[in-house]
Design an enzyme around this catalytic site. Structure first.
Site, PDB file in Angstrom:
ATOM      1  N   GLU A   1      -5.146   1.544 -12.093  1.00 13.05           N
ATOM      2  CA  GLU A   1      -5.638   0.335 -11.416  1.00 13.05           C
ATOM      3  C   GLU A   1      -7.153   0.277 -11.496  1.00 13.05           C
ATOM      4  OE1 GLU A   1      -4.540   0.012  -7.309  1.00 13.05           O
ATOM      5  OE2 GLU A   1      -2.476   0.602  -7.666  1.00 13.05           O
TER       6      GLU A   1
ATOM      7  N   ASN B   1       3.031   5.264  -4.248  1.00 14.51           N
ATOM      8  CA  ASN B   1       1.730   4.676  -4.561  1.00 14.51           C
ATOM      9  C   ASN B   1       0.678   5.371  -3.722  1.00 14.51           C
ATOM     10  OD1 ASN B   1       0.281   2.401  -5.981  1.00 14.51           O
ATOM     11  ND2 ASN B   1      -0.357   1.991  -3.874  1.00 14.51           N
ATOM     12  N   GLU B   2      -0.259   5.994  -4.400  1.00 11.14           N
ATOM     13  CA  GLU B   2      -1.403   6.607  -3.728  1.00 11.14           C
ATOM     14  C   GLU B   2      -1.003   7.460  -2.525  1.00 11.14           C
ATOM     15  OE1 GLU B   2      -3.956   3.271  -2.959  1.00 11.14           O
ATOM     16  OE2 GLU B   2      -4.842   3.411  -4.933  1.00 11.14           O
TER      17      GLU B   2
ATOM     18  N   GLU C   1      -4.320  -8.841   0.890  1.00 15.88           N
ATOM     19  CA  GLU C   1      -5.208  -8.709  -0.278  1.00 15.88           C
ATOM     20  C   GLU C   1      -5.314 -10.007  -1.060  1.00 15.88           C
ATOM     21  OE1 GLU C   1      -3.646  -5.206  -2.223  1.00 15.88           O
ATOM     22  OE2 GLU C   1      -5.002  -3.947  -1.060  1.00 15.88           O
TER      23      GLU C   1
ATOM     24  N   ARG D   1       1.318  -1.531   5.461  1.00 14.04           N
ATOM     25  CA  ARG D   1       1.994  -0.705   4.460  1.00 14.04           C
ATOM     26  C   ARG D   1       1.716   0.767   4.787  1.00 14.04           C
ATOM     27  NH1 ARG D   1      -1.798  -1.629  -0.891  1.00 14.04           N
ATOM     28  NH2 ARG D   1      -2.687   0.454  -0.855  1.00 14.04           N
TER      29      ARG D   1
ATOM     30  N   HIS E   1      -8.184 -10.370  -3.328  1.00 15.21           N
ATOM     31  CA  HIS E   1      -8.431  -9.305  -4.303  1.00 15.21           C
ATOM     32  C   HIS E   1      -8.415  -9.890  -5.717  1.00 15.21           C
ATOM     33  CE1 HIS E   1      -8.043  -5.508  -6.439  1.00 15.21           C
ATOM     34  NE2 HIS E   1      -8.327  -4.903  -5.313  1.00 15.21           N
TER      35      HIS E   1
HETATM   36  C1  GLA Z   1      -4.924   0.389  -4.158  1.00 19.39           C
HETATM   37  C2  GLA Z   1      -3.467   0.070  -4.186  1.00 19.39           C
HETATM   38  C3  GLA Z   1      -3.145  -1.345  -4.538  1.00 19.39           C
HETATM   39  C4  GLA Z   1      -4.137  -2.290  -3.926  1.00 19.39           C
HETATM   40  C5  GLA Z   1      -5.505  -1.897  -4.363  1.00 19.39           C
HETATM   41  C6  GLA Z   1      -6.568  -2.831  -3.842  1.00 19.39           C
HETATM   42  O1  GLA Z   1      -5.434   1.036  -5.221  1.00 19.39           O
HETATM   43  O2  GLA Z   1      -2.699   0.920  -4.984  1.00 19.39           O
HETATM   44  O3  GLA Z   1      -1.861  -1.618  -4.036  1.00 19.39           O
HETATM   45  O4  GLA Z   1      -4.057  -2.244  -2.540  1.00 19.39           O
HETATM   46  O5  GLA Z   1      -5.800  -0.628  -3.850  1.00 19.39           O
HETATM   47  O6  GLA Z   1      -7.840  -2.461  -4.277  1.00 19.39           O
END
Ligand code: GLA
Length: 668
Positions: free
Chosen positions: A307, A148-149, A355, A110, A358
């Site tokens: 998150e 995202n991030e 993940e 990603r 996770h």
């Molecule tokens: C990040 C991402 C999520 C996921 C988490 C896993 O914060 O935004 O998509 O990958 O990490 O901890």
């Protein structure tokens, strides 16, 4: 415009595209049981939403949003631009990122794109616009989650061209601009003088040490470039949904790619992702460190915890499970510091993918599991606390947060081994946390007079505006603490000449003339019985009171910690690294001098208390007992988790939390 405070938001990332419709139906029922009221949808759905360039398949997402709405779940709709589909790579290979060593990366993971590549920016803007057009007016849509991030950087030719544009904006165009750039980057050193703009490149892999001013500008450039990418999507979205607020999620705890001050003012609400990296008290303090930054980046407004993990956390080189009860207490830690949400990554654990292991609200084992039972209990608690939404947190102390210093410290020849900006900031924020004091973060040139006390750990780079603000702050009555190699360089990453802290010698009443890093694993004794590690400095007191001196080694007899009255205020300087207990003792003294009080006087160690303030003088006292024994705390009002009246004294069970709607009698 802020996210509407209709109670607290509870839920998490929801990726139904990984599941069949039978599971979707089960999700609806489980969300109801867990009192989930918020789902973040579509974060990584680009390849399903746009399976071929320009062809969209929104039917499945329509169904997801409709179902969620029927179930009373509001939607945070993400633009999926953090993971372009495979077709994008083949159509636009030039938009794939290139590492500093020149390796081009490919899809299969990603965040694989160059955000400066025009094809990527066009595609990102287009899918954001299509989504906004499609879902404008959808009753479930509560908030836009752009990307995202943000944080992926690249060294390709597109990045080089965009970097030159940014540099021209900063230094000017043509020969004059180039001269200013040469000056700022100190290119007289090692024959780096540029005679044409086309010679200016990103700091790609070099034979030997790179140019630190160039590295710093590249960091600044990427923060600005990514912000420009966010703005494009935000503006596109606002064309279709002007009244729906927009956010993006910052990655914490120590992923430092963005200048959060610049970003905070461009979004309607700050959102952060926070994953614990330590299990014990370090983790508790880290939640406070996260919350205080998130709140400050949004100028004190309520923020969103976008998150967190329901269980497994990544602690150094291993994964650890959260112990029972921890998820509830952690969640209260974020709420206490101004979050209006408790959201997770993710709702249901993925059956496949990188993940797979996770943690999630619904683990692979299904709802008949400890984690889901605790999630459902947490949902009940969050619902009961709905009235705190929109309330804020006040602080008398602040810690300076400075992206430039963080980036400068990435330069290994500049920074003592084992030190990082985030770790230093975290450790001094932790000292305030242990003292029971709630603190904000503030830029060095920000509104310092708002605080009685300002700590400036690891503030190695200070602009001229920052120097002026720090000086005025102390002159006007503020209490300031600065640490070793403070103000050693200006905003170009050039040394401040004549001794450090540069530009502030009179404010601190000292002059540092030499840096004396300590060998790994050694300590230096101080005259007050404490010891220092990592770093020491040869400094002279020019008017400052010597609080502690070096007691052995080559600096024996010289000052180590000083305190100076300047104007109406006081400036402390700490020239070595103190360990936890010594830091706590110094912090206690500094706090007392500045008149900063803990939220609850006399709270035992390990009992965390934070107050949120609402309209009309209303307040709520959050109390988190991180210890293994019951802790009493002075409070009066109604405890919201149990509904019980509290009259003067509340006993909080080991590991438990309490939230008291105060009636006034308990407030200090
Ligand atoms: C990040 C991402 C999520 C996921 C988490 C896993 O914060 O935004 O998509 O990958 O990490 O901890």
């Amino acid at each position: 415009m802020t996210a509407k405070p209709a109670g607290l938001w509870f839920g998490g990332d929801y990726n139904p595209e990984q599941w069949d419709e039978k599971t979707w139906a089960a999700d609806g029922e489980l969300m109801r049981r867990a009192r989930v009221n918020t789902a973040t949808v579509g974060v990584f759905a680009w390849s399903l939403l746009e399976p071929e360039e320009g062809r969209y398949e929104f039917g499945w997402l329509d169904e997801v949003l409709d179902r969620l709405h029927r179930g009373g779940v509001r939607v945070i709709l993400a633009t999926p631009t953090a993971s372009p589909p495979p077709w994008f790579t083949l159509a636009h290979p030039d938009a794939m990122p290139v590492t500093s060593a020149g390796t081009r990366l490919w899809h299969g993971s990603r965040d694989t794109y160059c955000a400066a590549a025009p094809a990527y920016r066009r595609a990102a803007r287009r899918i954001a616009g299509e989504l906004a057009r499609r879902y404008a007016g959808h009753p479930a849509l509560a908030l836009w989650h752009v990307h995202n991030e943000y944080g992926t950087v690249c060294w390709c030719d597109h990045a080089a061209a965009a970097f030159r544009c940014w540099l021209r904006d900063r230094y000017g165009t043509g020969r004059r601009g180039l001269a200013a750039l040469n000056d700022a980057w100190g290119t007289a050193f090692w024959s780096q003088r540029y005679s044409d703009w086309e010679q200016v490149l990103p700091p790609r892999a070099t034979q030997w040490l790179p140019n630190p001013s160039q590295l710093l500008d590249y960091r600044r450039f990427w923060s600005a470039e990514l912000l420009a990418a966010l703005r494009e999507q935000r503006d596109e979205i606002r064309l279709h949904t002007p009244s729906v607020p927009v956010t993006t999620n910052f990655m914490l705890p120590d992923y430092q790619v963005l200048d959060a001050w610049a970003w905070g003012s461009e979004i309607d609400v700050v959102a952060v992702d926070h994953y614990l990296d330590s299990p014990g008290p370090e983790g508790h303090a880290d939640i406070a460190f996260c919350g205080d930054r998130a709140r400050s980046w949004g100028d004190g407004r309520p923020w969103l915890l976008m998150e967190q993990a329901a269980s497994l956390i990544y602690a150094g080189d291993r994964n650890l499970a959260k112990e029972p009860g921890r998820m509830l207490r952690d969640s209260m830690g974020y709420l206490a510091r101004g979050s209006d949400s408790v959201l997770f990554f993710q709702w249901r654990a993925s059956p496949a993918g990188a993940e797979m292991l996770h943690a999630a609200m619904v683990p692979h084992a299904g709802p008949d599991s400890r984690v889901f039972r605790e999630v459902a209990e947490l949902g009940r608690v969050v619902e009961r606390l709905g009235e705190v939404a929109g309330s804020t947190v006040a602080a008398e102390a602040a810690v300076v947060w400075d992206a430039d210093s963080a980036w400068a410290m990435e330069n290994q020849r500049f920074t003592p081994a084992g030190l990082s900006y985030v770790a230093e900031s975290r450790s001094w924020h932790g000292a305030l946390w242990r003292a029971g004091v709630v603190s904000d973060f503030v830029p060095a040139d920000g509104n310092l007079p708002r605080y009685r006390l300002v700590l400036a750990p690891a503030l190695c780079l200070v602009s001229d505006d920052g120097i002026a603000a720090l000086r005025e702050y102390v002159a006007g009555g503020g209490h300031l603490v600065m640490w070793f190699f403070g103000a050693m360089a200006d905003s170009r990453h050039h040394a401040r000449l004549g001794g450090t802290p540069g530009g502030l010698l009179d404010v601190f009443g000292i002059r540092v003339e030499e840096f004396c890093p300590l060998p790994d694993g050694t300590r230096v004794a101080l005259s007050n019985g404490e010891s220092g590690a990592v770093w020491s400095e040869r400094l002279r007191a020019d008017g400052a009171e010597v609080v502690a001196g070096y007691a052995d080694g080559p600096l024996a007899g010289l000052p180590a910690i000083t305190r100076n009255a300047f104007g109406g205020g006081v400036a402390w300087y700490v020239s070595t690294r103190l360990d936890g207990d010594a830091a706590d003792r110094l912090t206690a003294r500094v706090l007392a001098g500045a008149g900063v009080r803990p939220v609850v006087a006399g709270a035992p160690p390990g009992l965390e208390a934070v107050r949120r303030h609402g309209d009309g003088g209303r307040s709520w006292l959050f109390v988190l007992n991180h210890t293994g024994h019951p802790c009493p705390v002075a409070a009066s009002g109604t405890e919201l988790l149990t509904g019980r009246a509290v009259t003067g004294l509340l006993e909080v069970a080991p590991g438990a939390v309490a939230v008291v709607r105060e009636d006034g009698a308990g407030r200090a």
